[in-house]
Design an enzyme around this catalytic site. Sequence first.
Site, short mmCIF file in Angstrom:
data_model
loop_
_atom_site.label_atom_id
_atom_site.label_comp_id
_atom_site.label_asym_id
_atom_site.label_seq_id
_atom_site.Cartn_x
_atom_site.Cartn_y
_atom_site.Cartn_z
N GLU A 122 -2.24 10.82 -3.46
CA GLU A 122 -1.98 9.54 -3.47
C GLU A 122 -2.47 8.91 -4.63
O GLU A 122 -3.64 8.70 -4.84
CB GLU A 122 -2.64 8.67 -2.05
N HIS A 134 -7.93 1.84 -4.23
CA HIS A 134 -7.98 3.06 -5.46
C HIS A 134 -8.46 2.54 -6.61
O HIS A 134 -8.56 1.21 -6.72
CB HIS A 134 -6.48 3.55 -5.94
N ASN A 212 1.63 -1.64 3.85
CA ASN A 212 0.26 -1.99 3.22
C ASN A 212 0.41 -1.47 1.98
O ASN A 212 1.16 -0.45 1.39
CB ASN A 212 -0.75 -1.21 3.72
N ALA A 213 0.03 -2.29 0.95
CA ALA A 213 -0.35 -2.07 -0.60
C ALA A 213 1.27 -2.02 -1.28
O ALA A 213 1.66 -1.37 -2.00
CB ALA A 213 -0.78 -0.84 -1.13
N ASP A 241 -3.27 1.31 14.05
CA ASP A 241 -4.56 1.18 14.32
C ASP A 241 -5.22 0.00 14.82
O ASP A 241 -6.13 -0.28 15.11
CB ASP A 241 -5.44 1.65 13.28
N GLY A 242 -4.12 -1.20 14.80
CA GLY A 242 -4.45 -2.79 15.36
C GLY A 242 -4.73 -3.22 14.42
O GLY A 242 -5.17 -4.36 14.49
N HIS A 244 -4.17 -2.55 10.51
CA HIS A 244 -3.22 -2.43 9.28
C HIS A 244 -2.11 -3.10 9.24
O HIS A 244 -1.52 -3.76 8.54
CB HIS A 244 -3.02 -0.92 8.93
N ASP A 267 -3.89 7.87 7.87
CA ASP A 267 -4.81 7.18 6.62
C ASP A 267 -6.36 7.47 6.75
O ASP A 267 -7.09 6.47 6.28
CB ASP A 267 -4.29 5.98 6.10
N ILE A 301 -9.15 -3.36 2.60
CA ILE A 301 -9.08 -2.31 3.79
C ILE A 301 -8.79 -1.05 3.10
O ILE A 301 -8.01 -0.80 2.12
CB ILE A 301 -7.90 -2.49 4.79
ZN ZN Z 1 -4.32 6.79 1.80
#
Ligand code: ZN
Length: 378
Positions: A122, A134, A212-213, A241-242, A244, A267, A301
């Site tokens: 990743e 990151h 996300n991202a 997961d509730g 993200h 993740d 996150i």
């Molecule tokens: Zn990841």
Amino acid sequence: MSLTVSDVRLVTPEGVHDGWLTIEDGKITHVGRGQAPGNGRSLGGRTVVPGFVDIHTHGGAGASYPDGDVDKAAQAAAFHLGRGTTTTLASLVTAAPATLARTASALADLCEQGLIAGIHFEGPYISKARCGAHDPALLREPDRAEFRELVRAGRGHVRMLTIAAELPNALDVIRDAAAEGVIAALGHSDATYEQTIAGIEAGGSVATHLYNAMPPLSHRDPGPIAALLQDDRVTVELINDGVHVHPAMLRLAAHESGPGRTALVTDAMAAAGMGDGRYPLGPMTVDVEDGVARLTENGTIAGSTLTMDVAFRRTVREMGASLVEASAMASLTPARVLGLQDEIGSISVGKYADLVVLDEDLRLDGVMRRGVWVREPA
Ligand SMILES: [Zn+2]
């Protein structure tokens, strides 16, 4: 050695039915309906789904794949196996190329032992504007020669690269990935709709944690999300997961892409299965509070503490998917992403006996891998 498992509610791609199955030498040799002939191990009507396949996970049980410690990586894989993930990739995060090469080489040993199904880089070729957890100082422009070296270091076990399609040389590296048998996943990206389409045309076939991202959906500027959701060549990862993604947006995605192009991923990072506290994620530090992982420095996150059994249950209970649909998203679709659909991903004759047993509330009650109980049902 032959084993019969009887009195189960089997979830297969064709539907849900009461029945039984036999297992020989780690593989499913018969799938039957109704009462099993002769004696078997009765599971009292409990639900059996195929083992989960997680194509995006960084660790668990206090251990992190990016650390490159083989014993700890094995511990993380064993933890997720105990939660029903019978096939997993090991996801790394952005690090210096030499570090990534060393880690990939260490994890290749675990691939050769059959504990993990491959390595996922990743980064480091991702967008500064969408870098999430990151380290922005370590991000790099895609480099064909460098990528080739990273793939070499993994000795044939690098299976996926997450890359931002809009970066210079990204399309070349995506094409190289396809030629090397590495799945190009588009994500951590600030790409426009058109740039994302170009990434798909070059060979991008997975969306790394959709939503996300990456830029959000907008009616005048659809961005990567619309491009990824609407293209039949792309499988989208969802973190259910509730935290993200809102359930309504999960439903929107799964409705558009369908269970055949939707893969549940965790993740997960080292804190999965552990308590709240401070954990490393590659070079970064993460604080986990109430099970939510955030970067210590700015609260972004940073992965999850999710496990696939919980993701599966949430997909039925919170997202409203059927058992067959949730099972496709948790097993068969990600198996297909990895090209392993003839070996795993469904309860079918000839495939490995990778099974998850769930109670009537869809909570995990047993796990079998290759015909051996990893966790014996109560
Ligand atoms: Zn990841």
